[in-house]
Write a protein that holds these residues in place. Structure first.
Motif, mmCIF file in Angstrom:
data_model
loop_
_atom_site.group_PDB
_atom_site.id
_atom_site.type_symbol
_atom_site.label_atom_id
_atom_site.label_comp_id
_atom_site.label_asym_id
_atom_site.label_seq_id
_atom_site.Cartn_x
_atom_site.Cartn_y
_atom_site.Cartn_z
ATOM 1 N N THR A 224 0.779 -1.054 -0.037
ATOM 2 C CA THR A 224 -0.243 -0.077 -0.076
ATOM 3 C C THR A 224 0.864 1.971 -0.239
ATOM 4 N N GLN A 225 2.237 0.882 -0.129
ATOM 5 C CA GLN A 225 3.660 1.936 0.577
ATOM 6 C C GLN A 225 3.419 2.455 -1.281
ATOM 7 N N LEU A 226 3.040 1.919 -1.649
ATOM 8 C CA LEU A 226 3.993 2.014 -3.354
ATOM 9 C C LEU A 226 3.559 3.746 -3.865
ATOM 10 N N PRO A 227 4.747 4.068 -4.271
ATOM 11 C CA PRO A 227 4.177 5.095 -4.897
ATOM 12 C C PRO A 227 3.231 5.578 -6.224
ATOM 13 N N THR A 228 2.029 6.311 -6.265
ATOM 14 C CA THR A 228 1.677 6.488 -7.447
ATOM 15 C C THR A 228 1.973 6.522 -8.890
ATOM 16 N N HIS A 229 2.819 6.661 -8.921
ATOM 17 C CA HIS A 229 3.324 7.143 -10.215
ATOM 18 C C HIS A 229 4.540 5.805 -10.205
#
Length: 493
Positions: A479-484
């Protein structure tokens, strides 16, 4: 067209900026792959164990391992052609199998890679000691010299990409001398046996309860170590010119060249040993060194050791290069504790924090060597982790093909319908070899070793998996993955 600008644009489609220095040519990537797989490190580490368990017939285990791993390397080449991103297996599995599975595979991969660096440093320490002393090598000295290996490898890596390239080129030259040139000389001028010796075990089956088949399977578990590291090329995709084209080609070329060299060395040493039965009994501790010095004379001892040492150092440097990039890729996606620090890129455009941390972790692994000879345990441990990762990647790729979520035909490397068959055969091979390597064997533990050492592979990776699962549940790194970074999650579909 400016390839560097185009490559940076390709990377931007995956949501990443060009932070690393893109200066590696196709040759440099090949050199990294060659040095990481390293025929010297691979074959010199397993030849003595091969003789003990299968006698001269051990060379057939090398052939089987080569063919099995060629299937895996081909699958990896397809994947690297479509995902030109630093991170390799973590990036592929995350995009094809989901972020949770990607995290778990990346976590085990990092642990296995650190273990392989520990193993190379431990094995190289023996050659470093042979260069400076003729005395017996104590466990404490062995560990200390292993630390020296890690410090030198880290120091070279911290200098930047260009110095690393020069050292890897020196490593290739050393590999050529220590493996190819010496093997050719042995085959032409020092053959003491005919081809028929390759079908003789010389009683080696006694180490496996009298079973020739059991001895060969044990030998096959050890031989798998000789064909690790070809995925190193995938970790420098963001530092490579035209990675979709260069990385898969370098991967396959380095693997095939190393395989040729390994098989050549295995045959040359087996044919040249005057008394191979002494290698079976353990009287000859290092069959390669024995074959070379017997055939070329005493004058060759120190020069040969020096050349082998250069190859070992090049291998350690290359392994640390790709581990540092793997940690950097993980941390860049905020998937690890202290990710901000681990993803730091210094003035030389290298992930220096990740490089330093992995060197320290590899050094801690050397503590295993304080309890006698840990070579077989470390080889089994390093190999076990990688083969489970190979299996996970091959399975994810196979399921993605069959479900239609991955279209390999969209990449630069196109195998057509043969790709599915290769992928399925790779899974079958890896199911066997992963279990074979992890199988608890007292004969691979140090003499008098505890049950913990016998079950080391199963126990350690069970703990790693449990810790990884707990971290996924509690910290939820997916859930911590950067959106980009979620851009083009399955770009090739």
């Amino acid at each position: 067209m400016d390839h560097t600008r185009a490559d940076a644009g390709d990377l931007a489609e995956y949501g990443y900026e060009q932070e690393l220095k893109r200066t590696l040519s196709a040759w440099a990537v090949f050199a990294l792959g060659f040095a990481t797989i390293s025929p010297v490190v691979g074959i010199y580490a397993v030849v003595q164990l091969g003789f003990v368990f299968a006698g001269p017939a051990w060379t057939w285990a090398v052939v089987v391992a080569f063919l099995g791993q060629l299937l895996v390397a081909t699958v990896y080449a397809e994947l690297s052609s479509q995902f030109p991103i630093t991170g390799g297996v973590y990036q592929w599995v995350r995009r094809l199998g989901g972020p949770r599975l990607g995290w778990l595979v990346g976590w085990i991969h990092l642990a296995s890679a650190v273990a392989s660096l520990t193993t190379v440093a431990y094995l190289g320490a023996s050659w470093l000691h042979m260069l400076v002393s003729d005395s017996a090598l104590s466990p404490a000295t062995h560990v200390l010299l292993g630390v020296v290996f890690l410090v030198v490898a880290l120091g070279i890596n911290l200098l930047g990409v260009d110095p690393v390239k020069h050292f890897l080129n020196a490593g290739i030259i050393a590999e050529g001398v220590a493996s190819i040139a010496v093997s050719v000389v042995l085959l032409l001028f020092a053959r003491n046996h005919g081809f028929d010796i390759l079908f003789n075990t010389l009683g080696a089956e006694s180490a496996s309860g009298g079973s020739v088949a059991a001895g060969f399977v044990t030998c096959l578990a050890v031989a798998g170590w000789a064909f690790l590291g070809f995925d190193a090329t995938t970790q420098v995709a963001e530092e490579t010119d035209q990675p979709r084209r260069s990385v898969p080609r370098a991967l396959l070329r380095s693997y095939l060249f190393v395989a040729f060299t390994v098989l050549l060395t295995a045959l040359a040493v087996t044919f040249a040993l005057r008394r191979p039965e002494d290698a079976v009994s353990g009287k000859i501790v290092d069959p390669v060194f024995e074959a070379v010095t017997q055939s070329l004379g005493g004058w060759s001892e120190k020069p040969f050791i020096l050349v082998v040492l250069i190859a070992f150092f090049a291998c350690a440097i290359s392994i640390q290069t790709y581990i540092g990039r793997a940690v950097y890729a993980f941390a860049r996606d905020r998937q690890l504790p202290f990710s901000a620090q681990l993803a730091t890129v210094g003035e030389r455009q290298i992930p220096w924090v990740s490089l330093t941390v992995t060197a320290v972790l590899a050094g801690l692994g050397l503590v295993l060597g304080l309890n006698g000879n840990a070579a077989a345990t470390l080889i089994a441990f390093g190999s076990g982790g990688f083969y489970f990762i190979f299996l996970a990647v091959a399975l994810v790729a196979l399921f993605a093909r069959l479900s239609g979520s991955w279209n390999p035909a969209a990449g630069e490397l196109r195998l057509g319908r043969a790709g599915l068959l290769v992928n399925a055969l790779a899974v079958a091979w890896l199911l066997f070899e992963a279990v074979n390597i992890a199988w608890p064997r007292a004969e691979l533990a140090p003499p008098g070793g505890s049950w913990i050492q016998i079950w080391a592979v199963v126990l350690v990776f069970s703990v790693l998996l449990a810790v990884g699962l707990a971290y996924v549940v509690i910290a939820k790194p997916h859930t911590q993955l950067p959106t980009h970074s979620n851009t083009q999650e399955v770009k090739a579909s």
